[in-house]
Design an enzyme around this catalytic site. Structure first.
Site, short mmCIF file in Angstrom:
data_model
loop_
_atom_site.label_atom_id
_atom_site.label_comp_id
_atom_site.label_asym_id
_atom_site.label_seq_id
_atom_site.Cartn_x
_atom_site.Cartn_y
_atom_site.Cartn_z
CB CYS A 1 -0.91 -0.01 1.22
SG CYS A 1 -1.93 -1.50 1.39
CE LYS B 1 5.22 4.11 6.52
NZ LYS B 1 4.34 5.19 5.98
CG ASP C 1 -1.96 3.20 -3.48
OD1 ASP C 1 -1.50 3.18 -2.32
OD2 ASP C 1 -3.09 3.66 -3.77
CG ASP D 1 -7.39 -5.01 -4.25
OD1 ASP D 1 -6.72 -5.22 -3.22
OD2 ASP D 1 -8.64 -5.01 -4.26
CG ASP E 1 1.83 2.31 6.09
OD1 ASP E 1 1.13 2.24 7.11
OD2 ASP E 1 2.29 3.38 5.65
CB CYS F 1 -0.66 6.27 10.92
SG CYS F 1 -1.94 6.51 9.68
#
Length: 431
Positions: A249, A255, A272, A300, A319, A372
Site C-alpha cells: 500500500c 517508505k 497502490d 489491489d 502499511d 498510523c
C-alpha cells in the site's frame, strides 16, 4: 484583490468545504494553493487552515456565545471565516491589525459586506478576551474518545493534548546523496536548527516547522519530509541486502523511497489500489533518485491473481489503510470525517490484506504490519487474530524504541518522542 485578503478568502473557502461539506483538507488545499503564486502566502494559507481546525473545539463555543443569535444553516462561509480569524489571532499570533483588516476585507470579497461589521466586532472581542481553556478531548467525537480512553486510560489525556498541537518537522536525509551531518550543516548555514534522534539513522527534527521551499536541496532530493515514526518502518522491516520487497500500500511513496535510499539493490514493487495516487508515488521516488530502481503499479494487493508474477517476496511492507487516529495533529479533519462504522470496514480490509500478502511471502521471509492508528482493533487485536488463524506465522519482538508493548507488536502514541502515533508488528514465516 490584495494578496493578504485573497489568502483569507481561500482559507475561509477551504474551511467551509472541510467543516460544513465533508471535504478532505488535503484535496481542498491541493486545489487552493496553486492560486497563490507567492510561497509565503501558500504557507500562510496552510497554517491558517490547520490552526483553525486544531483549535475549532475552542473557537466555535466562544463565537457562538458571543453572537446574539445562533448562525443559520446557510452561514457556513461566515463561520469558516471567523475560524480563520480566530486562528490568526490565537494560534498563529499574527499582528492583530493585519489579521483583522484582511479578514474583514475577506468578508466583503466573499460577497458578505453586510457581515463585515460583525466579523470585525467578533474578532476584536477575541483579541481582547482570548478564548477560555477547554479540554482537547472535546474535539474528538464521543465514540472515538471513549475507545481511546478505554484502550489507553493512563495516556489518553496526553494523546488528546498532543493531537491538538502541531508536530515538529521531521526530515529524512537521503543517504544516497548526502550524509546526515553534512545536510545538518547546510541547514545551519540557512539559519535552521535541527536535532538528531539516536533511534533514527536518517532523521533530523526541526521543532519550528518551515515551508519545504526553505529546505536547501529539497527539490534535488537531498531530503524529504517524513515523520520519525514512519521512518522507523524501514528499521522494523530491515530487509536483507538485495531482497525482493513488496510495498503493498505504497502511496505516497515515502517508505518505498526510504528503503531504496538505504539499499539501491533492492528489487522493490510498489503497489497502490488507487491509480490516482501513483503520480505522487512516482514523483517522490523520482525526487529521491530511485524511481528507476522500483516498479510502480496500480493494483489491489488482495487480488494477486491480477498482478503477481508467482515469485515470492523476501520482505513485505503492509502499511495498511486505517483510521489514522495517530496522525490527527497532521490531519485534523480526521475528527470531522471519521465515522464509527468506518472502523469495522477498515478492520475487515486489514485482515484481507494480511491474508493475501502473507501468501506471497517466502518461507523464512518477513512481513511488517504497520498502521498510523492507535486503536487496538486495528493493531494488537488485528495481529493476534492473524496469528491465531495462520499456523506458519510467528511474531518477532521489536525493541522498546518502537513504543509501548501492544500484543505481538509495539505502539507509539501521538507526541511521544516528538513523533506521530504508529503501530508496528514484525511477522516471520516459518521455513
Amino acid at each position: 484583490m490584495a494578496p493578504g485578503v485573497e489568502v483569507r478568502v481561500l482559507a475561509a473557502q477551504v474551511l467551509d468545504a472541510v467543516v460544513h461539506r465533508g471535504r478532505s483538507l488535503k484535496s481542498e488545499l491541493a486545489a487552493a494553493l496553486p492560486r497563490l503564486p507567492d510561497p509565503r502566502d501558500r504557507a500562510l494559507l496552510e497554517a491558517i487552515a490547520f490552526a483553525a481546525l486544531r483549535g475549532r473545539y475552542r473557537y466555535e463555543p466562544a463565537l457562538r456565545g458571543w453572537m446574539q443569535k445562533p448562525p443559520g444553516a446557510h452561514e457556513g462561509p461566515l463561520l469558516a471565516l471567523l475560524l480563520a480569524g480566530c486562528a490568526q489571532l490565537d494560534a498563529l499570533q499574527l499582528p492583530a491589525h493585519a489579521a483583522l483588516d484582511a479578514t474583514v476585507e475577506a468578508a466583503r470579497a466573499l460577497g458578505r459586506p453586510h457581515q463585515a461589521g460583525l466579523v470585525n466586532a467578533l474578532l476584536r472581542r477575541a483579541q481582547r478576551e482570548g478564548f477560555p481553556p477547554a479540554d482537547p478531548a472535546g474535539a474528538w467525537p464521543s465514540w472515538l474518545r471513549e475507545r481511546i480512553a478505554a484502550a489507553w486510560p493512563a495516556q489518553a489525556p496526553a494523546v488528546f493534548a498532543a493531537s491538538a498541537q502541531p508536530g515538529p518537522l521531521w526530515l529524512r536525509v537521503n543517504r544516497g546523496r548526502i550524509a546526515r551531518e553534512d545536510y545538518r550543516a547546510r541547514l545551519e548555514q540557512a539559519g535552521l536548527a535541527a536535532e538528531t534522534d539516536p533511534r533514527l539513522a536518517d532523521a533530523l527534527r526541526l521543532d519550528a516547522p518551515v515551508p519545504v521551499a526553505a529546505l536547501p536541496g529539497f527539490d534535488e532530493g537531498l531530503v524529504a519530509v517524513q515523520d520519525g515514526s514512519a521512518q522507523q518502518a524501514a528499521d522494523a522491516l530491515a530487509p536483507e541486502p538485495g531482497a525482493r520487497v513488496l510495498d503493498a500500500c505504497a502511496a505516497p511513496g515515502g517508505k518505498a523511497a526510504h528503503l531504496l535510499e538505504r539499499d539501491p539493490a533492492l528489487e522493490l514493487l510498489a503497489l497502490d489500489v488507487d491509480p490516482r495516487r501513483l503520480p505522487r508515488v512516482e514523483d517522490n521516488l523520482r525526487r529521491s533518485g530511485v524511481l528507476e530502481r522500483a516498479q510502480v503499479r496500480a493494483a489491489d494487493a488482495t487480488m494477486p491473481a491480477l498482478w503477481w508474477d508467482g515469485f515470492t517476496f523476501d520482505a513485505i511492507l503492509l502499511d495498511a489503510p486505517c483510521s489514522a487516529t495517530g496522525v490527527v495533529r497532521r490531519q485534523p479533519d480526521i475528527l470531522l470525517h471519521r465515522r464509527e462504522d468506518d472502523l469495522a470496514a477498515l478492520v475487515q480490509a486489514q485482515a484481507r490484506l494480511l491474508d493475501a500478502t502473507w501468501a506471497l511471502l517466502r518461507p523464512g521471509g518477513t512481513l511488517l504490519y504497520a498502521t498510523c492508528s492507535i486503536l487496538p482493533e486495528e493493531n494488537a487485536e488485528q495481529v493476534d487474530a492473524f496469528l491465531a488463524r495462520t499456523p506458519d506465522a510467528r511474531a518477532v519482538a521489536l525493541p522498546e524504541e518502537f513504543g509501548h508493548a501492544a500484543g505481538a507488536g509495539r505502539q507509539r502514541l501521538p507526541g511521544e518522542d516528538g513523533m506521530d502515533g504508529f503501530f508496528y508488528a514484525r511477522l516471520r514465516k516459518a521455513d
